[in-house]
Scaffold this active site. Sequence first.
Site, PDB file in Angstrom:
ATOM      1  N   THR A   1       0.855  -1.184   0.000  1.00  0.00           N
ATOM      2  CA  THR A   1       0.000   0.000   0.000  1.00  0.00           C
ATOM      3  C   THR A   1       0.895   1.241   0.000  1.00  0.00           C
ATOM      4  OG1 THR A   1      -0.191  -0.075   2.422  1.00  0.00           O
ATOM      5  CG2 THR A   1      -1.915  -1.177   1.151  1.00  0.00           C
ATOM      6  N   GLY A  17      -5.089   2.066   6.357  1.00  0.00           N
ATOM      7  CA  GLY A  17      -4.468   0.794   5.974  1.00  0.00           C
ATOM      8  C   GLY A  17      -5.257  -0.386   6.508  1.00  0.00           C
ATOM      9  N   ASP A  18      -5.851  -0.215   7.676  1.00  0.00           N
ATOM     10  CA  ASP A  18      -6.646  -1.303   8.265  1.00  0.00           C
ATOM     11  C   ASP A  18      -7.958  -1.485   7.506  1.00  0.00           C
ATOM     12  OD1 ASP A  18      -4.614  -1.333  10.184  1.00  0.00           O
ATOM     13  OD2 ASP A  18      -5.683   0.128  11.411  1.00  0.00           O
TER      14      ASP A  18
HETATM   15  O1  RIB Z   1      -3.533   1.563  12.122  1.00  0.00           O
HETATM   16  C1  RIB Z   1      -4.111   2.525  12.959  1.00  0.00           C
HETATM   17  C2  RIB Z   1      -4.150   2.035  14.372  1.00  0.00           C
HETATM   18  O2  RIB Z   1      -2.818   1.835  14.805  1.00  0.00           O
HETATM   19  C3  RIB Z   1      -4.758   2.987  15.356  1.00  0.00           C
HETATM   20  O3  RIB Z   1      -6.119   2.773  15.557  1.00  0.00           O
HETATM   21  C4  RIB Z   1      -3.897   2.812  16.607  1.00  0.00           C
HETATM   22  O4  RIB Z   1      -4.604   2.380  17.695  1.00  0.00           O
HETATM   23  C5  RIB Z   1      -2.802   1.821  16.207  1.00  0.00           C
HETATM   24  O5  RIB Z   1      -3.097   0.533  16.603  1.00  0.00           O
END
Ligand code: RIB
Length: 322
Positions: free
Chosen positions: A223, A254-255
Amino acid sequence: MSSRYDVCVLGSFMKDLVASAERRPLPGETLHGTGFAEFLGGKGVNQAIAAARMGARTAIVGTIGDDRYGEEFLELLKRDGVDTDWVVRHPELGTGVGLPLVLPDGSNSIIIVSRANAAITVADIDAAAAVLTSSAVLSVQLELPVEASRAALQLASAAGVTTILTPAPVGPVDPSLAAFVDILVPNEMEAAALTGLDCDDSQVPEIARRLADAWDLRGCVITLGARGAFVLADGVEMLVPAHPVATVDTVGAGDAFCGSLAASLAAGAGLVDAVRLANAAGALSTTINGAAASAPSRAAAVALLDSAGSERSRFAVGPPSP
Ligand code: RIB
């Protein structure tokens, strides 16, 4: 075997206490912020919520404290239909905390304090074997002790579950994980750290090839933020361009990408198509403040993808995507 869950996420729970500021403070400096907000985050929770909002039957495995933040997580996950039966409540350690700093352009830097997340054990993973081995896809990041992550990946891999690893946060990665990972999804910093190469446009394909070879991967997705996402799988190498959106906060983008990717793969999509939708999900998440809360619905991501028309590679070097 039919899977009980589409996506299982093993990962972290972090209560995000977010400060906004014009810039990062210098060492020794105290800086007035411009805003403060509390959100639920942690890479594990963010991915699980994102997968569920993309329509995947989702479960999460992890550890929280026996405290108010832990309650907030259970309520949020329940609201979004994520199964929390395998979440362990630690009697003493508090729920993990994240301290993101968000700048006016939406970029962020984050300090995390693991607390209960650090207490997850291989015994907890063994106790969750049923869900880890009966899901279509297992998604793991690196905010938990590596022994637990390895045990989960190993169990899932042996059961034929598709395994995804996001090697985040950036740092040394235990090479013993490689044997149990099908798809690696680093961001540009993580890809550079894993290979020692700069993640500029000309090097990205080589980085993906090196990672795919070294980890014996089925697919590698890098990414690249505003540059999009580079995907390598089944002889295809292509850059899926980013969607131009009005970014306010990149925390959790990214999540959202990885959760969406896992949901699409669980639904049987090929990796390139899964990356296209994940790219739209990640972009939309940057238009809303917060981490888990900013994950879009599948309908919204599909609408953005449709409005962008057919996505073509800027430097495709393989055959057309399947
Ligand atoms: O990827 C973002 C996340 O990274 C945030 O929510 C923070 O808590 C860390 O875990």
